[in-house]
Scaffold this active site. Structure first.
Site, PDB file in Angstrom:
ATOM      1  N   PHE A 109      -5.072  -4.212  -4.039  1.00 21.36           N
ATOM      2  CA  PHE A 109      -3.828  -4.654  -4.667  1.00 21.36           C
ATOM      3  C   PHE A 109      -2.847  -5.020  -3.569  1.00 21.36           C
ATOM      4  O   PHE A 109      -2.361  -4.159  -2.841  1.00 21.36           O
ATOM      5  CB  PHE A 109      -3.282  -3.508  -5.531  1.00 21.36           C
ATOM      6  CG  PHE A 109      -2.062  -3.850  -6.339  1.00 21.36           C
ATOM      7  CD1 PHE A 109      -2.145  -4.703  -7.427  1.00 21.36           C
ATOM      8  CD2 PHE A 109      -0.837  -3.269  -6.039  1.00 21.36           C
ATOM      9  CE1 PHE A 109      -1.029  -4.992  -8.192  1.00 21.36           C
ATOM     10  CE2 PHE A 109       0.289  -3.546  -6.795  1.00 21.36           C
ATOM     11  CZ  PHE A 109       0.192  -4.410  -7.873  1.00 21.36           C
ATOM     12  N   ALA A 110      -2.551  -6.301  -3.420  1.00 23.57           N
ATOM     13  CA  ALA A 110      -1.758  -6.799  -2.294  1.00 23.57           C
ATOM     14  C   ALA A 110      -0.360  -7.198  -2.753  1.00 23.57           C
ATOM     15  O   ALA A 110      -0.066  -8.373  -2.988  1.00 23.57           O
ATOM     16  CB  ALA A 110      -2.459  -7.973  -1.621  1.00 23.57           C
ATOM     17  N   GLU A 113       4.861  -5.461   1.388  1.00 20.30           N
ATOM     18  CA  GLU A 113       5.037  -6.185   2.652  1.00 20.30           C
ATOM     19  C   GLU A 113       5.921  -5.355   3.576  1.00 20.30           C
ATOM     20  O   GLU A 113       6.471  -4.324   3.176  1.00 20.30           O
ATOM     21  CB  GLU A 113       5.679  -7.549   2.394  1.00 20.30           C
ATOM     22  CG  GLU A 113       4.866  -8.454   1.503  1.00 20.30           C
ATOM     23  CD  GLU A 113       5.528  -9.799   1.228  1.00 20.30           C
ATOM     24  OE1 GLU A 113       4.940 -10.610   0.505  1.00 20.30           O
ATOM     25  OE2 GLU A 113       6.655 -10.030   1.744  1.00 20.30           O
ATOM     26  N   SER A 118       9.643  -0.858  -2.346  1.00 25.33           N
ATOM     27  CA  SER A 118      10.192  -0.608  -3.678  1.00 25.33           C
ATOM     28  C   SER A 118      10.838  -1.859  -4.256  1.00 25.33           C
ATOM     29  O   SER A 118      10.785  -2.099  -5.466  1.00 25.33           O
ATOM     30  CB  SER A 118      11.210   0.525  -3.608  1.00 25.33           C
ATOM     31  OG  SER A 118      10.595   1.729  -3.209  1.00 25.33           O
ATOM     32  N   ILE A 143      -1.924  -2.028   2.568  1.00 22.19           N
ATOM     33  CA  ILE A 143      -2.836  -2.354   1.467  1.00 22.19           C
ATOM     34  C   ILE A 143      -4.042  -1.410   1.493  1.00 22.19           C
ATOM     35  O   ILE A 143      -4.902  -1.498   2.369  1.00 22.19           O
ATOM     36  CB  ILE A 143      -3.277  -3.827   1.548  1.00 22.19           C
ATOM     37  CG1 ILE A 143      -2.050  -4.739   1.635  1.00 22.19           C
ATOM     38  CG2 ILE A 143      -4.142  -4.170   0.333  1.00 22.19           C
ATOM     39  CD1 ILE A 143      -1.030  -4.532   0.535  1.00 22.19           C
ATOM     40  N   GLU A 346       3.185   3.749  -5.595  1.00 20.66           N
ATOM     41  CA  GLU A 346       3.292   3.357  -7.013  1.00 20.66           C
ATOM     42  C   GLU A 346       4.664   3.684  -7.592  1.00 20.66           C
ATOM     43  O   GLU A 346       4.789   4.079  -8.746  1.00 20.66           O
ATOM     44  CB  GLU A 346       2.193   4.027  -7.861  1.00 20.66           C
ATOM     45  CG  GLU A 346       0.801   3.956  -7.306  1.00 20.66           C
ATOM     46  CD  GLU A 346       0.387   2.548  -6.910  1.00 20.66           C
ATOM     47  OE1 GLU A 346       0.890   1.582  -7.496  1.00 20.66           O
ATOM     48  OE2 GLU A 346      -0.442   2.419  -5.999  1.00 20.66           O
TER      49      GLU A 346
END
Length: 375
Positions: A109-110, A113, A118, A143, A346
């Site tokens: 899941f990219a 950065e 957030s 990642i 997450e």
């Protein structure tokens, strides 16, 4: 099956994965072979189609043995696999989901950065439309499983329009660099990813144009937070098992540690936290199964709670083990580090608090109560 595999294979190897470069390819292949990577994916695409509670219990079982291996379920199965199953076109589902379910292609899941964590809406990775599809340029960071992934669910922007793309490592212009010096998730193959004029077919756009963040990313993060909520249960349980086993084995002042009341207090708090966390996760699993609209917010609440409980239980386990709790020959040192991660990934604790507070301010506001206030 997941419990047995975790006990017999993952738990004995967890320290090695943490210290020596990551979860082995052989374990990833075995996880796929016995059906764990496709457990939550639809049967018609090669998965097992298990219900949310069963998938949560599988996530817990794997996470008790090895948090780095559980991370594979979070990104490969939940963030990418379940998102594609819900939002992707029939063409993408038919081609890629069987490969994901069978472990033939590992997915990552990219989104994150260097300057977009957030605040994911501020991503700088860009896309432009071409005659054949899209061209992506930019860099991603943090990642999970990015160093070994074959597929990337990539989020990129163009003048404020954010899209999601499924990008195959076979496409030209992709470079991955493993990350070093990590406090935790050392075995989860974290990587920087660079996209240099990567040409992506039109069919690999996931969802509608402009809905990459509001729709695709938020859907994926819901699945990811569900997985991380169960990950908190897993680490809390592992910490309880370690501290109880040690306390019943070790003697101090001519008596077992488990007989000392203040040690019992640490154990009691940890067991209570474990039970409350698992109850919350069982509830959000039922809400998901019933497609209840409360599932999203209650998953946020569960993720916040279980991540805190995992950290507290791991901290208590270190305290019970004393000096040995600071030594990587014992699992609790690693559990302490891995628990800390759960309050960041997450959706950080602070982001969850803001969302939950806004929810609480709406749900629990009772104007009629004001008439009971003193003048």
């Amino acid at each position: 099956m997941a419990e047995d595999y975790s006990t017999e294979v993952l738990r004995p190897a967890a320290a090695q994965f943490d210290q020596d470069g990551g979860v082995s390819k052989s374990v990833i292949a075995e996880m796929a072979k016995i059906g764990l990577l496709g457990a939550a994916l639809p049967v018609e695409f090669g998965g097992s189609g298990v219900d949310p509670l069963s998938y949560g219990l599988i996530t817990e079982a794997v996470g008790v043995g090895c948090s780095n291996t559980r991370a594979l379920l979070t990104v490969h199965t939940s963030l990418v696999g379940e998102t594609l199953a819900k939002l992707a076109s029939s063409e993408i589902k038919n081609h890629y989901l069987p490969l994901i379910a069978g472990g033939d292609k590992i997915a990552a899941f990219a989104l994150s950065e260097s300057k977009a964590g957030s605040d994911a809406a501020s991503i700088q990775t860009s896309f432009e439309e071409t005659a054949a599809g899209y061209r992506i340029n930019g860099q991603k960071k943090w990642i999970t499983y990015g160093a070994v992934a074959d597929l990337f669910l990539v989020f990129a922007s163009n003048n404020g329009v954010v899209n999601a793309f499924l990008v195959d490592r076979d496409f030209a212009g992709i470079k991955t660099t493993p990350m070093q010096g990590l406090m935790a998730s050392r075995g989860a193959h974290l990587a920087h990813i660079e996209f240099s004029n990567v040409e992506v077919p039109k069919a690999n756009l996931i969802g509608r144009s402009g809905m990459g963040f509001a729709f695709v990313a938020n859907t994926a993060l819901f699945y990811g937070r569900f997985s991380i909520a169960w990950a908190g249960v897993a680490i809390a349980r592992a910490a309880v098992e370690e501290m109880v086993t040690y306390a019943r084995s070790r003697e101090q002042f001519s008596t077992k540690l488990s007989k000392h009341q203040l040690v019992q207090a640490l154990i009691a708090d940890s067991v209570s936290g474990l039970y409350s966390s698992k109850a919350m996760c069982e509830r959000i699993s039922r809400l998901r199964q019933e497609n209840d609209e409360q599932a999203i917010m209650e998953t946020n609440i569960a993720k916040l709670h279980t991540s805190r409980i995992a950290k507290a239980a791991a901290d208590n386990a270190v305290q019970v083990l004393g000096g040995n709790g600071l030594w990587n020959e014992y699992a609790v040192e690693r559990l302490y580090r891995e628990a800390r991660v759960l309050e960041i990934i997450e959706g950080s604790t602070q982001i969850q608090q803001m969302m939950i507070a806004n929810y609480g301010l709406r749900k629990y506001f009772k104007p009629d109560l004001k008439k009971n206030y003193p003048a």
